[in-house]
Design an enzyme around this catalytic site. Structure first.
Site, PDB file in Angstrom:
ATOM      1  N   ASP A  99       0.828  -1.210   0.000  1.00  0.00           N
ATOM      2  CA  ASP A  99       0.000   0.000   0.000  1.00  0.00           C
ATOM      3  C   ASP A  99       0.866   1.265   0.000  1.00  0.00           C
ATOM      4  O   ASP A  99       1.946   1.258  -0.605  1.00  0.00           O
ATOM      5  CB  ASP A  99      -0.931  -0.031   1.230  1.00  0.00           C
ATOM      6  CG  ASP A  99      -2.264   0.626   0.958  1.00  0.00           C
ATOM      7  OD1 ASP A  99      -2.269   1.851   0.819  1.00  0.00           O
ATOM      8  OD2 ASP A  99      -3.300  -0.073   0.876  1.00  0.00           O
TER       9      ASP A  99
ATOM     10  N   HIS B 245      -3.596   6.116   3.384  1.00  0.00           N
ATOM     11  CA  HIS B 245      -4.321   4.943   2.926  1.00  0.00           C
ATOM     12  C   HIS B 245      -3.748   3.660   3.520  1.00  0.00           C
ATOM     13  O   HIS B 245      -4.483   2.808   4.047  1.00  0.00           O
ATOM     14  CB  HIS B 245      -4.245   4.913   1.398  1.00  0.00           C
ATOM     15  CG  HIS B 245      -5.106   3.876   0.747  1.00  0.00           C
ATOM     16  ND1 HIS B 245      -4.653   2.594   0.470  1.00  0.00           N
ATOM     17  CD2 HIS B 245      -6.385   3.928   0.285  1.00  0.00           C
ATOM     18  CE1 HIS B 245      -5.629   1.910  -0.138  1.00  0.00           C
ATOM     19  NE2 HIS B 245      -6.687   2.696  -0.262  1.00  0.00           N
TER      20      HIS B 245
ATOM     21  N   SER C 107     -11.002  -0.728  -0.939  1.00  0.00           N
ATOM     22  CA  SER C 107      -9.729  -0.770  -0.220  1.00  0.00           C
ATOM     23  C   SER C 107      -9.926  -1.071   1.259  1.00  0.00           C
ATOM     24  O   SER C 107      -9.073  -1.688   1.896  1.00  0.00           O
ATOM     25  CB  SER C 107      -9.001   0.575  -0.345  1.00  0.00           C
ATOM     26  OG  SER C 107      -8.456   0.740  -1.607  1.00  0.00           O
TER      27      SER C 107
END
Lengths: 671, 347
Positions: free
Chosen positions: B104, B137, B294
């Protein structure tokens, strides 16, 4: 003019563009990751990257140069018939080469000289009337107009020096006055309707700023692209294409502008980046592609598109520069080549600016050549800028649209070099370019105004060129030749073909033939009774031309009334005898001890003559003529006379008009 | 799910409708009150809004009452909902033997709820750079999987070993820095040291090398869980590696356990799990909500880790079967998908 470089320095310091592809590309290069894609490491870098791209309206959409750097994840010129013309002075010269005391030659010379004088007076009278009747001329050549007002045409020889001074002054100021022509009240409607005219006026004034020092070449290009008129909706394809070429030049120029370091104090301020910088840019393929990608975005943002109308089927096709760039996306050499050329030209401008500044600082006197070199180099880069689009696609016929700018540039160049005829020609081309653009726009509501412009142009050109030629020389013999040429230019044989009705005094020189040869009583063949011979009559011709209208090229038909015939004299002139001189050497020589009388060359007759199609100065005639008394001159110079007699004959000869008596045309474009 | 009320609103006791006799005891909520929402239902259209909340205690509240307010979902809500908190306790010891790799945007490994969780870290974008997460994220996904609950967030596979591979610098837009090569480098780096790999990212184009790599690790028993992708105005493409057969493709559900509008619709989706308004860890000891496939992915990756803790020999095929056992076939318009059943999961 001398304040030019102070202004330039100020201009060059104020380079503030929202977008600057060269420097932005260098910044963005830093954000390229190991995988050769944009990968801003943190929010600060991301903000910088996004804010730069935002200036180019780029958000990751397809761009042939930038797309490869976006993430995959989350992500596109005989004898001249000896002078076929053996012009009159050569004939008379033949006649004149003959003893000037001969009556024939004397009469001819007298006639010609008087005719020339009369025609010259007539020329100046017409010139004066034209200047008074046409406001275009008054605006374009104000001083000359004033001088012509005071001209007593028959005293032109005395007035010529003053006129010449006026010509010189007006031609030097033609760039100041040319645009004013289009602002005449009679063109008000055109001015309102067609942004093409306003653009022309502005372009002329803008280039003038270059000369006056108000703008640098880089500023010229930018200002040109910023004209409000480009935004005018519903314009012709030509105008749109002109706009796109100009805006593209501005994009490339601005993309390579030099930004002064705000911290470092640079001694020499440059307008564009250096050759070294451009080489560094193209050397790193990634940075170069990013740069091209940013330029691509600007081309998209400004909608740089060219249009052309096809006949079958009738439709308008368009091609955007973005598309052209996209096609060449893998041909980096092409881009490298064009940009390098641009920067080489710009560097010349910068160097010349430096030189001029240096001379100014050192208080070294500046010469006209110094300014000319600078102006010339500046115009070279402006020219190159406007031609960039065509360099990418040869099918893109952009040259015609940028003609006005190129002609404006040429005009300034020629004026600097005192090449007045070329400058005048450029001026007329500019005005003609305007009329072509208006015609192309297809608007029919302003035909009258347009016709006024198209009709006056040929005459402006005629008188303007005369002025330019006179202004260009101070040698009396050259001025005389210019006057001769003005009243009856070489190639005048075509006048009768291009006019509805023409009456002229003229001659033909060629060969005749006839079918009923009669031997003379003396038994000697003579020039008149030979089956073939030299044809050289002088008379009056009444003609009607058929080269009327587009595509029509049918020649002329004339009724030629012969008064004199110099055939025998010319025939003799064409013969040469071998003479042995005192040193024993043999040479070709013509004996000139013959004598003739005027009555011996009178030879009345009439022919119907066809002047050949095109502008070929040949004519074919058929008719009857009563032979002159002089029939032959022998090699010893002895003249042979016979009783005159009639003959029917045909001839093929070079058409040599001496001067026109009457000239009427429905087509005002003919001159 | 807990929702904070933003304006005065009546409790409707019988039906999701506004009716004079639908609140005989005159119960109402004031601005700032928090209600426990069991589910969202479609009720009477009032002011263009027909969405209502059914409360856990019974009764209905018109959802317009919280239009201008933040919906606050209790952290770890979904763990409890599907019994993942119980599985977490059940396999707590064994989880320490399970390695989970997250590919990620990196991680804020100093976050209160993530400290001391990182076993291995690698920056696949710029190999000499740290794996610090400037985007958030990666940190968010990490919290969902491995949050230590030292402060607030408890990860599904709390206690497992975490490998962090930074395969992108940012998670959105065209300048993430993510490439297939980067993903491959990441897999090369952590593949052999992983039991479960969670990839909340993807590419549009098929890449054989990447596929071979995924296939190879999957055959070794590594369970690779990947997000199918979110719908954007310019992109409605299902992403790789989620599209590979050897990956578990995850879609997102809304809080009503219906397919999220942002989920790319593709038949390759193995399972859909709640992915909207998920609260988790963010850089600098902060917390926040994110939505998307996600977010649903790390939940499923965490579940895979729990299964691996239970049975180290299990693989993606076994896991797929497990998911099917806990899924229900649903349909939204013409699209059919498997959604997690609204029940506690049992391994």
């Amino acid at each position: 003019m001398r304040i030019i470089f102070t202004l330039l320095a100020l201009l060059l310091f104020n380079v503030t563009f929202a977008q600057h592809p060269y420097y932005d590309a260098l910044k963005l290069r830093k954000y390229i990751s190991d995988d050769k894609i944009f990968a801003p490491a943190d929010s600060l870098e991301m903000d910088t990257l996004v804010s730069i791209f935002k200036l180019y309206n780029y958000s990751g959409t397809i761009n042939p140069f930038l797309t490869p750097f976006t993430s995959e994840g989350k992500g596109y010129s005989a004898d001249d018939v000896k002078k076929a013309t053996l012009n009159l002075s050569s004939i008379i010269g033949s006649v004149a080469g003959v003893d000037v005391t001969t009556i024939a030659n004397g009469v001819a010379m007298l006639m010609i000289d008087r005719a020339k004088q009369e025609l010259t007076v007539t020329f100046f009278n017409r010139f004066k009337k034209f200047a008074e009747d046409n406001p275009e001329f008054k605006v374009l050549f104000p001083k000359t107009t004033d001088n012509l007002k005071n001209l007593l045409a028959y005293k032109y020889p005395e007035m010529l020096p003053a006129l010449r001074t006026g010509f010189y002054a007006d031609l030097n100021k033609i760039t100041y006055n040319l645009d004013d022509v289009l602002e005449l009240p009679r063109y008000n409607e055109l001015l309102k309707k067609f942004p093409e005219i306003k653009i022309t006026i502005r372009s002329i004034r803008l280039v003038h700023e270059l000369e006056s020092g108000e703008s640098h070449a880089a500023e010229i290009i930018t200002k040109f692209a910023d004209f409000e008129e480009w935004k005018t909706p519903g314009t012709s394809n030509g105008f749109k294409n002109f706009k796109s070429s100009v805006k593209l030049a501005a994009i490339f120029s601005n993309s390579l502008r030099h930004m002064p370091d705000p911290v470092k104090k640079e001694k020499d301020v440059k307008a564009w980046i250096s050759i070294k910088q451009i080489r560094e840019l193209v050397k790193d393929t990634i940075t170069f592609r990013i740069y091209l990608g940013l330029v691509y975005q600007l081309a998209v943002m400004d909608d740089i598109t060219w249009y052309k109308t096809t006949d079958k089927p009738l439709k308008t096709e368009s091609i955007s520069f973005a598309t052209l760039m996209g096609k060449q996306k893998d041909n980096l050499f092409l881009f490298e080549n064009k940009l390098t050329k641009f920067i080489e030209l710009s560097e010349t401008v910068d160097k010349l600016t430096d030189t001029l500044n240096y001379k100014k600082d050192e208080k070294i006197a500046l010469k006209t050549e110094d300014y000319y070199s600078y102006i010339n180099a500046s115009l070279d880069i402006v020219d190159y800028g406007f031609s960039i689009a065509g360099l990418f696609d040869q099918d893109l016929d952009i040259a015609q649209y940028t003609l006005i700018v190129r002609k404006s540039n040429d005009l300034y160049r020629h004026l600097y070099k005192k090449e007045f005829t070329q400058a005048l020609s450029n001026s007329m081309d500019i005005l003609e370019g305007v009329s072509i653009m208006i015609k192309e726009a297809g608007d029919t509501t302003h035909k009258k105004s347009l016709k006024l412009l198209t009709d006056v142009l040929p005459k402006l050109t005629k008188y303007g060129l005369f002025m330019a030629n006179i202004a260009s020389t101070d040698k009396p013999e050259e001025i005389r030749d210019i006057l001769d040429n003005a009243i009856l230019p070489v190639g005048s044989s075509s006048i009768k073909k291009n006019t509805d009705f023409n009456v002229s005094v003229q001659s033909y020189l060629g060969a005749y033939g006839f079918s009923n040869p009669v031997k003379s009583s003396t038994g000697n063949g003579n020039a008149w009774t030979d089956k073939f011979g030299v044809f050289a009559p002088i008379g009056i011709s009444v003609s009607r031309g058929f080269n009327k209208g587009p595509g029509k090229n049918c020649g002329s038909l004339s009724l030629f009334a012969v008064l004199f015939d110099l055939g025998a004299i010319v025939d003799y002139q064409l013969k040469k005898d071998s003479v042995t001189n005192s040193s024993g050497a043999t040479q070709e020589e013509i004996t000139k001890n013959y004598k003739i009388k005027l009555g011996q060359i009178i030879s009345p007759g009439a022919y119907v003559v066809y002047g050949f199609f095109g502008n070929i100065p040949l004519s074919l005639g058929f008719g009857a003529q009563y032979g002159p008394g002089l029939s032959k001159i022998e090699s010893s110079g002895k003249t042979v006379f016979n009783n005159p007699q009639w003959r029917w004959n045909a001839f093929l000869a070079v058409d040599i008009p001496f001067f026109n008596l009457v000239n009427k045309s429905k087509n005002k474009k003919s001159i | 799910m807990k929702v904070r009320i933003n304006t005065y609103v009546n409790l409707r006791t019988e039906l999701a409708e506004i009716h004079p006799y639908n609140n005989p005891r005159d119960i109402y909520f004031s601005p700032g009150d928090i209600i426990n929402v069991a589910e969202t239902v479609i009720g009477e259209n009032y002011k263009g809004n027909d969405l209502w909340y059914r409360l856990e205690e019974g009764g209905y509240v018109w959802s317009g009452a919280d239009n201008d307010s933040k919906i606050t979902v209790e952290p770890n809500f979904w763990l409890k909902r599907f019994g993942l908190d119980l599985l977490q306790q059940q396999f707590q010891q064994k989880l320490s033997n399970v390695s989970i790799s997250i590919l990620d945007t990196g991680i804020d490994e100093m976050h209160l709820d993530l400290k001391d969780t990182v076993n291995l870290k690698f920056n696949a974008v710029s190999q000499n750079q740290p794996t610090k997460d400037a985007d958030g994220h990666g940190t968010h996904c990490s919290g969902i999987i491995i949050g230590t609950a030292k402060n607030k967030i408890s990860g599904v596979a709390k206690g497992a070993k975490l490998n962090v591979c930074k395969i992108m610098n940012t998670s959105s837009g065209s300048f993430t820095g993510m490439t297939v090569k980067g993903m491959i480098r990441a897999l090369d780096k952590v593949g052999d040291q992983s039991d479960v790999i969670s990839i909340s990212a993807g590419v549009n184009q098929y890449d054989k090398e990447l596929h071979d790599k995924i296939k190879a690790y999957a055959e070794k028993g590594v369970i690779i869980v990947a997000a199918i992708g979110n719908v954007s105005p310019e992109d409605r493409t299902a992403k790789y590696p989620a599209m590979f057969d050897e990956c578990i493709a995850v879609g997102s559900l809304n809080n009503s356990l219906e397919l999220s509008d942002l989920t790319v619709r593709n038949s390759k989706i193995d399972i859909c799990f709640p992915g909207e308004l998920i609260t988790s860890t963010l850089p600098n000891d902060s917390y926040g909500q994110k939505s998307g496939t996600s977010m649903a992915t790390p939940f499923i990756a965490g579940l895979a880790a729990l299964m691996k803790a239970n049975n180290a020999e299990s693989n993606y095929a076994v896991f797929r079967e497990l998911l099917k056992d806990h899924a229900v076939l649903k349909q939204k318009e013409q699209f059919q998908y498997y959604a997690i059943k609204n029940e506690k999961i049992i391994l």
